[in-house]
Design an enzyme around this catalytic site. Structure first.
Site, PDB file in Angstrom:
ATOM      1  CE1 TYR A  53       4.865   5.322 -53.847  1.00  0.00           C
ATOM      2  CE2 TYR A  53       7.257   4.534 -55.382  1.00  0.00           C
ATOM      3  CZ  TYR A  53       6.509   5.624 -54.849  1.00  0.00           C
ATOM      4  OH  TYR A  53       6.964   6.186 -55.851  1.00  0.00           O
ATOM      5  CD  GLU A  55       0.453   5.379 -54.820  1.00  0.00           C
ATOM      6  OE1 GLU A  55       1.225   4.411 -55.372  1.00  0.00           O
ATOM      7  OE2 GLU A  55       0.789   6.297 -55.339  1.00  0.00           O
ATOM      8  CG  ASP A 198       0.293  26.229 -39.867  1.00  0.00           C
ATOM      9  OD1 ASP A 198       1.102  25.842 -39.434  1.00  0.00           O
ATOM     10  OD2 ASP A 198       0.700  27.232 -41.195  1.00  0.00           O
ATOM     11  CB  THR A 224       5.796  21.853 -39.107  1.00  0.00           C
ATOM     12  OG1 THR A 224       5.831  22.375 -38.505  1.00  0.00           O
ATOM     13  CG2 THR A 224       6.051  22.087 -41.394  1.00  0.00           C
ATOM     14  CE  LYS A 227       8.510  25.141 -38.892  1.00  0.00           C
ATOM     15  NZ  LYS A 227       7.737  25.377 -39.657  1.00  0.00           N
ATOM     16  NE  ARG A 233      12.632  20.154 -43.045  1.00  0.00           N
ATOM     17  CZ  ARG A 233      13.443  20.851 -42.435  1.00  0.00           C
ATOM     18  NH1 ARG A 233      14.911  20.292 -41.010  1.00  0.00           N
ATOM     19  NH2 ARG A 233      12.984  21.799 -42.284  1.00  0.00           N
TER      20      ARG A 233
HETATM   21  N1  DSN Z   1      10.004  27.787 -42.896  1.00  0.00           N
HETATM   22  C1  DSN Z   1       9.350  27.959 -41.523  1.00  0.00           C
HETATM   23  C2  DSN Z   1      10.458  28.952 -40.201  1.00  0.00           C
HETATM   24  O1  DSN Z   1      11.654  29.456 -40.584  1.00  0.00           O
HETATM   25  O2  DSN Z   1       9.172  29.723 -39.408  1.00  0.00           O
HETATM   26  C3  DSN Z   1       8.147  28.083 -42.020  1.00  0.00           C
HETATM   27  O3  DSN Z   1       7.995  27.420 -43.066  1.00  0.00           O
END
Ligand code: DSN
Length: 445
Positions: A53, A55, A198, A224, A227, A233
């Site tokens: 943890y 925090e 974003d 994120t 990707k 993640r």
């Molecule tokens: N779920 C993602 C996507 O597939 O584009 C976006 O958050």
């Protein structure tokens, strides 16, 4: 070694992990928001770091035993700041939607107006969808696309000047073209709005220098990390120089919004994995990768056009393509389910001005991040486009032969019938598996 422990302790889960490994090896991962991370990233995520943890923030924690974690989080922050050329980065948000929520929480009051891209034209649920927190706690307004499938900046400006949203979100999930951040900034600056970029889908492309840099134009950038960035993640929330000029307390507000505002302990194993991915993304090889991702998407687009497969927005400038299936007279559901039989894994998706509802859309969305990670290039894109086009043509024929209406096609049993009577899919599966075997998923980059 780790595999053996899992096998001994929980063979049921171990077998499913094995099966998933095989599935990924033998199929084409074409969902544009997915990727194959390195074993180094996976090792950090699956390490002892997950047992702690932490925090608080580096050197200001609420628990003892932080000497290694303070360093890990600081390294991750510094790598993100240097990669995206920003003065501040919070690395604790658990994923993209929580990251956006934290930004709203930091800078908006309940009921404030926000403005994002319509979900049915490529936006994200956290950009103002009615049933999402962003649409429930804030008052969403939307911009959209023109008939040519490109963002209508003039209409955006008109609505923005009229409604004066407190925040404009420049971000997409199924729009294949690059965003004009400078145009967004001109509009946001005119009304004194916050501009949030974003860049979840394209973060890796930005680092690779093949997508416009949002840092000079946006106040805040969220992304994120799993990707095109090819990490685990998680998410990053960054404040730019421009953002700190607008509000010198921006960084502090973002930190407070994440902890203690919205989250407790950060997932330090993932933060370590993000640090590893950011290091990988700084290498010249990653630049080549990002460049190839876009080249591959463009090669796919060209091949699709030659084969009579229609693309929304006229093609792609990114990693992503959106196919308009209306000339094949089949639903996205049928196409996605059928192509999965052939080992081609993508997702059904609405297209701009879709005459069909979101659950039964007229499109499929695909992208090149994962197949490019495997090492595939333009030649393979030609093959993949051929598989998909062949599959779509065959599905159209079978549906016509069976005489199903659109309403009938919405039923699972009808789709299964179409698929089972399209033998080319099983033949294609063999070819796809062979192609995949030539490009094993890499363990390092
Ligand atoms: N779920 C993602 C996507 O597939 O584009 C976006 O958050």
């Amino acid at each position: 070694m780790q595999k053996q422990f899992l096998q001994q302790a929980d063979p049921e889960i171990a077998n499913l992990v094995e099966k998933e490994t095989k599935r990924q090896e033998e199929t084409l991962m074409l969902i544009p928001s997915e990727n194959h991370s390195s074993l180094a990233v996976k090792s950090a995520v699956g390490s002892v770091l997950q047992d702690k943890y932490c925090e608080g923030y580096p050197f200001k924690r609420y628990y003892q035993g932080q000497e290694n974690f303070d360093q890990i989080e600081t390294i991750c922050q510094e790598r993100a700041k240097s990669a995206f050329k920003v003065p501040f980065c919070n690395v604790q948000a658990l994923s993209g939607a929580p990251a956006n929520l934290a930004v709203y929480f930091a800078l908006l009051e309940t009921g404030d107006k926000i403005m994002g891209l319509r979900l049915d034209q490529g936006g994200h649920i956290s950009h103002g969808l009615k049933v999402n927190f962003s649409g429930k706690f804030f008052k969403p307004f939307f911009y959209g696309l023109s008939e040519n499938g490109l963002i209508d900046y003039e209409a955006l400006e008109e609505v923005a000047l009229k409604e004066k949203p407190k925040m404009i979100i420049a971000g997409v999930t199924s729009y294949p073209m690059a965003l004009d951040f400078s145009r967004f900034a001109q509009i946001a600056d005119k009304i004194g709005a916050w501009l949030l970029g974003d860049v979840s889908h394209v973060a890796g492309l930005i680092l690779g220098g093949v997508y416009p840099d949002p840092a000079p134009y946006c106040h805040i950038i969220t992304t994120t990390t799993h990707k095109t960035l090819r990490g685990p993640r998680g998410a990053l929330i960054m404040a730019t120089e421009k953002g700190l000029q607008k509000d010198p307390e921006l960084a502090e507000k973002i930190n407070k919004a994440i902890f203690p505002g919205l989250q407790g302990g950060p997932h330090m194993n993932n933060i370590a994995g993000i640090a590893v991915a950011l290091k990988e993304a700084q290498s010249p090889k990653f630049k080549e990768y990002a460049n190839q991702v876009v080249k591959n998407a463009k090669a796919l687009a060209l091949a699709f056009k030659e084969k009579g497969v229609k693309l929304c927005s006229g093609g792609t400038e990114t990693h992503l393509l959106l196919i308009d299936l209306r000339n094949f007279d089949i639903l996205g559901n049928t196409a996605a389910q059928a192509l999965e039989v052939a080992g081609i894994v993508l997702n059904r998706n609405g297209i701009p001005f879709d005459p069909n509802p979101p659950f039964y859309p007229s499109g499929i969305r695909l992208g090149t991040p994962a197949i490019t990670s495997r090492g595939m290039k333009e030649v393979e894109m030609e093959l993949i486009a051929d598989f998909i086009a062949q599959g779509l043509r065959a599905l159209k024929e079978t549906k016509n032969k069976l005489g199903f209406s659109l309403e009938e096609e919405k039923k699972k049993i009808a789709r299964e019938q179409i698929i089972s009577q399209t033998p080319v899919l099983e033949e294609m599966k063999v070819k796809v598996k062979k192609l995949c075997s030539l490009f094993p998923i890499k363990v390092s980059y």
